[in-house]
Design a protein around this motif. Sequence first.
Motif, short mmCIF file in Angstrom:
data_model
loop_
_atom_site.label_atom_id
_atom_site.label_comp_id
_atom_site.label_asym_id
_atom_site.label_seq_id
_atom_site.Cartn_x
_atom_site.Cartn_y
_atom_site.Cartn_z
N ALA A 131 39.20 61.42 50.77
CA ALA A 131 38.55 60.32 51.36
C ALA A 131 37.39 59.72 50.43
N THR A 153 37.67 56.03 48.67
CA THR A 153 36.61 54.97 48.92
C THR A 153 35.96 54.61 47.89
N PHE A 154 35.33 55.51 47.12
CA PHE A 154 34.43 55.28 46.06
C PHE A 154 35.11 55.48 44.65
N VAL A 210 30.94 57.86 58.44
CA VAL A 210 32.37 57.35 58.88
C VAL A 210 32.49 56.49 59.71
N ASP A 214 37.10 55.49 57.71
CA ASP A 214 36.52 55.19 56.54
C ASP A 214 34.88 55.45 56.19
N LEU A 215 34.88 55.99 55.03
CA LEU A 215 33.55 56.29 54.65
C LEU A 215 32.73 55.23 54.19
N CYS A 216 31.49 55.42 54.33
CA CYS A 216 30.34 54.23 53.79
C CYS A 216 29.30 54.86 53.48
#
Length: 114
Positions: A12, A16-17, A44, A49-51
Motif C-alpha cells: 500500500a 500510494t507514495f 487510512v 487508501d493511505l494518506c
Amino acid sequence: DGSGPTGDLANAIDVTFGSLDKMKKIFAKAAATRFGSGWAWLTVNANGDLCICSTANQDNPLMTELGMCGCTPLLCLDVWEHAYYLKYRNLRPDYIKAFFNLINWEKVEENFLS
C-alpha cells in the motif's frame, strides 16, 4: 526497529507514495512544517487508501466535527516540544529522522489490517 514495513502495508505504501523513502519524506515534511504543537499522521481512509496529514494541538484525523478527514490513524509522531526538546533542543528534523528507526512496523501493519 528501522527495518521497514512488509506485506500488505508495504504494498500500500508503494502504491500510494511510490516507495517507503518517498512516504518518509512526505511524513517528515508534515511533521517538520507543523507550526507549534501537534502531530504527524499516517492514516487510512474508508476506501483503504493511505494518506499523511498533520494536526494542531490535541486535534486528530478522527475529529470530523472540526473538519478533519475522518481517516483512521495507523502511526503518529508527537511534535509537541515536550516530546523532543530535552534531547534534541530545537532540532525537530533530527528528532523526526530518529523516529523512523523506532517504528514497530508490525504493529502499524496490524493497525492497517484491522
